[in-house]
Design an enzyme around this catalytic site. Structure first.
Site, short mmCIF file in Angstrom:
data_model
loop_
_atom_site.label_atom_id
_atom_site.label_comp_id
_atom_site.label_asym_id
_atom_site.label_seq_id
_atom_site.Cartn_x
_atom_site.Cartn_y
_atom_site.Cartn_z
CD GLU A 1 20.62 19.39 -16.74
OE1 GLU A 1 19.64 19.74 -16.06
OE2 GLU A 1 21.51 20.16 -17.10
CG ASP B 1 19.93 21.58 -19.47
OD1 ASP B 1 19.77 20.81 -20.43
OD2 ASP B 1 19.06 21.77 -18.60
CG ASP C 1 22.22 26.21 -17.49
OD1 ASP C 1 22.74 25.10 -17.28
OD2 ASP C 1 21.05 26.48 -17.15
CD GLU D 1 22.78 25.67 -11.24
OE1 GLU D 1 22.87 24.61 -10.60
OE2 GLU D 1 23.26 26.75 -10.84
CE1 TYR E 1 18.42 24.47 -20.70
CE2 TYR E 1 19.78 26.44 -20.42
CZ TYR E 1 19.19 25.30 -19.89
OH TYR E 1 19.36 24.99 -18.56
NE ARG F 1 15.78 26.53 -15.76
CZ ARG F 1 15.32 25.32 -16.05
NH1 ARG F 1 15.95 24.60 -16.98
NH2 ARG F 1 14.27 24.82 -15.45
CG HIS G 1 23.99 31.76 -22.54
ND1 HIS G 1 23.67 31.77 -21.21
CD2 HIS G 1 25.13 31.04 -22.64
CE1 HIS G 1 24.58 31.07 -20.54
NE2 HIS G 1 25.47 30.63 -21.40
#
Length: 901
Positions: free
Chosen positions: A7, A80, A82, A84, A304, A306, A351
């Site tokens: 990203e 990433d 997640d 998104e 990470y 988030r 996560h």
């Protein structure tokens, strides 16, 4: 060759070094396409068909990726880990397939890693998978919901509540939390109460504090002593009495460490301890995750950022426990591996928590390689992760009850409390911050270790000991309303209610501030009148969609979609059916009806009770009119008289809310009388802010007025200053060459002098009143010689030099410009967001602002406005009559509702 898609450019640079020449790593710079901000991007009538748009910058990125995959053996989607990130991978693959850029024999793999380290990346590459279709479905449902809510509600707001900007699925519920808290504060009734506090001393003279706790064996409640008379009577009854220790109770208490950080708790503690906003926290954490230069090697320092998980992988736990034993000794290691579960609703437990990628990189070792904010945040993350596997703190709590027989025959019991830390445990490394009056009750595991009596040691006391009073005081107190939310406590509340997600907390708070729905004052969120109007409207006409349970239930459904247990279009159909029905119910309502409903909802705020008991909505000017909300598309909401235009009484919403009754009075606040004319000089507040007025004028002549200059507190204006303002423009003298007058005054662009049509700037407001003829002539001469014009921009002031851009191409500077502070790199100027201190801007934040501004392309020059033809003059031949306001509104584009992507 293998093509890897990540990203960000920073991550691409780091991973390229790890993978070598057999791989080409290309950054997507976030999402490569989105729903365009226009009607029809989601079509409910066509089974929620979604129309995506690729902007100009993303077109170039897609072209680069397409060219690379033509020569590739494998396409590795490594965005990433997640929702998104999954969506970005899906979008890229969809576009490449539509363009037929993928050869049939090219393998496509999806990999996800939680840390930008060589070990984590190689491990991820060894375990590829397919794109997670349920996770993508949850993203599509979320994106469609946000679009449909924003692009359906926002136009309704514009039509029914001119001046409002937008509404959103998560944004509006977060705003409601802030507004609800403000209402709680406004209706809060303060109660007076008293306490009896004593300083007692042992026979050896050791002093300790105690407070009255019971009378005749009955425990006092907080508000039991209501008056000073009662408190002083108790004080008189026990002063110089015989105090005896009735009991001493000691107990050992263990305090457990906190879970390692998730996104929300990181934002909360960074706010409490470091003063970071949620947005700033995420920007700094992003750089720590993507990689920083440590002694010539680019290293990702944290996992990470988030996430709503609080678990740590076993190998990292082993490393943490080993470090604790080495650095602090084995007794500081928890006797068992601590496992944590999040209390947040809808958490994605799979996560991992936020932790250092290598716990042996101690904060003191890496600080010299990091920017100040990065070092502080890394230290916070490192300490929290290490503390999570440390032994409990052991505290001895002591409670002593001291009795005294009062002169009134009653037995009074005072209580002294204290505690001593017997073993530091995790407190050796980490103590959690706390919020004013919002920390948990004592006895909970998550009570900060420095709470109240933790470090207060009582002297040795035994039952039967006699003590003496050194002082007895009756102290007055008042109950306090609940505090306003800070960014940290609002995130905590949103998480508790299941509203939003780790990836959306910071952007949601930023949107509320950018749209002037809330402002931040001393780190507290205060709703603006515009925000309160929007929430009142939504609560009045769309109540279901700003209810906390409804929003949280929708998040539950999105999680079920992620788990493959619910079809995403079924969720959209159910939602859309009810939502469109609510919109249809109010489409025929007139603005007047909406405003009357808002008058009722906001009544306690905008029409508070009057001291004389009269109707708070009766007009104080004409006495017969009724006050009501009025809306101006240009100037927002205000209060006006229903008898307009016969009665022109108006005031700002904030006047009464701020307790400024005089400012809201029809005749203003009387400052005194003009000695020359005898007319009253009053301070008033109009739609455009505070101003000074002389007299009341007449039908033929308006009264003289002068605005209060920017930067001058209206409350500090007295008669002398008001008369100085009313005296403007002031004649400085006659120009020695022309014989024409030079005057000084205040204009739209600040203080100035004027001579024969030529303007020159003055440096301060005060200079308007005292500039002399010589200086005025010199300023005018400088202007005539080509000096600075009042219309010329002054040279920007350099506020901070950030050094060279990490990618080269010249230095980065923080400058002060005409419209506020901005960051400059080459020809790119990027505005610094409101609320961000320019002096504290880091290189990472500056690079991000510059990249975002550059991605938008060059500014588009506004076309000159064409004047509409007047009623009595036809438009020029072949010309066009200007569009009506209604026509412009019909074609206006709604703003995106929530920054969910």
């Amino acid at each position: 060759m293998n093509v890897v898609i990540v990203e960000s450019a920073a991550k691409a640079k780091t991973i390229n070094k790890y993978l070598g020449s057999g791989y080409k790593v290309i950054p997507s710079f976030g999402h490569v396409r989105d729903l365009p901000a226009k009607n029809g991007s989601v079509e409910p009538d066509k089974d929620f068909e979604m129309h995506w748009d690729v902007d100009a910058k993303s077109q170039k990125i897609i072209k680069e990726i397409a060219e690379a995959v033509k020569k590739a053996d494998k396409l590795i989607l490594a965005t990433d880990p997640d929702r998104e990130g999954e969506a970005i991978s899906w979008h890229i693959l969809q576009i490449l397939e539509q363009k037929k850029a993928l050869k049939k024999d090219v393998q496509v793999e999806r990999v996800a890693f939680n840390a930008v380290t060589k070990q984590a990346i190689l491990a991820a590459l060894s375990e590829p998978r397919k794109i997670d279709a349920p996770l993508v479905s949850a993203y599509l449902a979320r994106r469609a919901l946000d679009y449909l809510v924003g692009f359906t509600l926002s136009p309704v707001l514009w039509r029914k509540l001119p001046g409002a900007r937008s509404a959103g699925r998560v944004q509006s519920v977060a705003l409601r939390l802030v507004c609800d808290r403000e209402r709680e504060i406004e209706v809060f009734k303060t109660d007076e109460y008293w306490t009896i506090d004593a300083i007692l001393a042992t026979a050896k003279g050791e002093e300790f504090p105690a407070r009255l706790n019971a009378i005749n064996g009955s425990t006092l409640k907080k508000l039991d002593i209501k008056t000073g008379e009662d408190a002083n009577a108790i004080k008189a009854a026990i002063e110089k009495g015989e105090f005896r220790v009735a009991s001493v109770d000691k107990k050992a208490v263990k305090r457990n460490p906190y879970a390692p950080f998730a996104t929300s708790t990181l934002q909360m503690d960074a706010s409490r301890k470091l003063g970071f906003s949620a947005k700033q926290t995420m920007q700094v954490a992003q750089r720590l995750y993507e990689g920083v230069d440590i002694g010539g090697e680019t290293v990702g320092l944290i996992t990470y950022m988030r996430t709503d998980g609080v678990t740590i992988v076993p190998e990292a736990i082993s490393a943490i426990r080993g470090l604790i034993a080495r650095e602090y000794s084995q007794k500081f290691v928890a006797p068992f591996i601590r496992e944590y579960k999040t209390k947040a609703k809808n958490a994605q437990e799979a996560h991992e928590a936020i932790r250092p990628t290598d716990v042996t990189r101690k904060p003191s070792d890496v600080a010299k390689y990091l920017e100040k904010d990065q070092a502080r945040l890394y230290e916070l993350i490192w300490k929290r992760a290490v503390a999570s596997q440390m032994a409990s703190a052991e505290v001895e709590q002591t409670t002593a009850d001291i009795e005294v027989k009062g002169r009134d025959g009653k037995t009074y019991t005072l209580r002294a409390t204290g505690s001593v830390i017997q073993f530091d445990g995790f407190l050796k490394v980490y103590e959690e911050g706390r919020d004013d009056r919002l920390h948990a009750a004592k006895g909970k595991d998550d009570v900060p270790a420095d709470d109240d009596d933790t470090s207060r040691r009582l002297p040795p006391l035994a039952q039967g000991d006699r003590v003496t009073d050194r002082s007895i005081e009756a102290e007055q107190h008042f109950t306090q309303p609940p505090p306003r939310y800070s960014e940290a406590t609002l995130v905590k509340k949103m998480e508790e209610l299941g509203i939003g997600r780790p990836s959306t907390y910071a952007s949601t708070l930023a949107v509320l501030q950018e749209r002037d729905y809330v402002r931040v004052d001393k780190k507290r969120l205060i709703p603006e009148d515009k925000g309160r109007l929007v929430i009142a409207f939504l609560e009045g006409f769309f109540k279901r969609y700003v209810e906390y349970d409804f929003t949280a239930d929708l998040e539950d459904k999105l999680d079920l979609i992620s788990d493959g247990k619910l079809a995403w279009k079924d969720v959209l159909r159910d939602f859309w059916r009810e939502f469109t029905g609510s919109v249809d119910e109010i489409k025929d309502l007139r603005v007047g009806e909406v405003l009357e409903a808002l008058n009722e909802i906001l009544g306690p705020h905008i029409f508070p009770p009057r001291e004389d008991g009269s109707d708070p909505r009766s007009c104080p000017a004409c006495k017969s009119g009724r006050l009501s909300l009025k809306i101006s598309g240009k100037y927002g909401a205000f209060i006006g008289c229903g008898n307009y235009p016969d009665c022109r009484y108006t005031r700002q919403l904030s006047d009464v809310a701020n307790g400024d009754a005089e400012a809201a009075a029809p005749d203003g606040k009387l400052l005194g009388y003009d000695p020359d004319t005898g007319l009253a000089v009053t301070l008033r507040t109009g739609r455009f802010g505070p101003y000074i007025q002389l007299g009341e004028g007449s039908e033929d002549e308006k009264p003289k007025r002068s605005s209060i200059p920017k930067g001058v507190d209206a409350a500090s204006v007295d008669l002398d200053y008001a008369l100085k303002l009313l005296s403007l423009p002031r004649e400085v003298g006659l120009h020695p060459e022309t014989g024409k007058p030079i005057t000084s005054g205040l204009g739209r662009y600040g203080p100035f002098i004027l001579h024969d049509g030529m303007y020159a700037n003055l440096e301060s407001i005060e200079e308007v009143f005292n500039v002399g003829l010589n200086r005025a002539v010199a300023l005018l001469a400088e202007k005539a010689a080509g000096g600075k014009s009042r219309f010329q921009r002054a040279k920007p002031t350099v506020l901070k030099d950030l050094g060279e851009h990490p990618d080269g191409g010249g230095k980065i500077e923080v400058l002060s410009g005409r419209y506020g502070p901005y960051v400059k790199h080459g020809s790119v100027n990027a505005t610094i967001p409101n609320g961000k201190d320019p002096a504290s801007l880091s290189v990472a934040e500056a690079v991000e602002l510059i990249a975002a501004r550059a991605a938008k392309g060059p500014s588009k020059k506004k076309k000159p406005v064409r004047k509409a033809a007047s009623d009595d003059k036809p438009a020029a031949k072949g010309g066009k009559v200007a569009k009506t306001a209604k026509g412009r509104a019909a074609k206006a584009k709604p703003e995106p509702a929530d920054a969910e992507t």
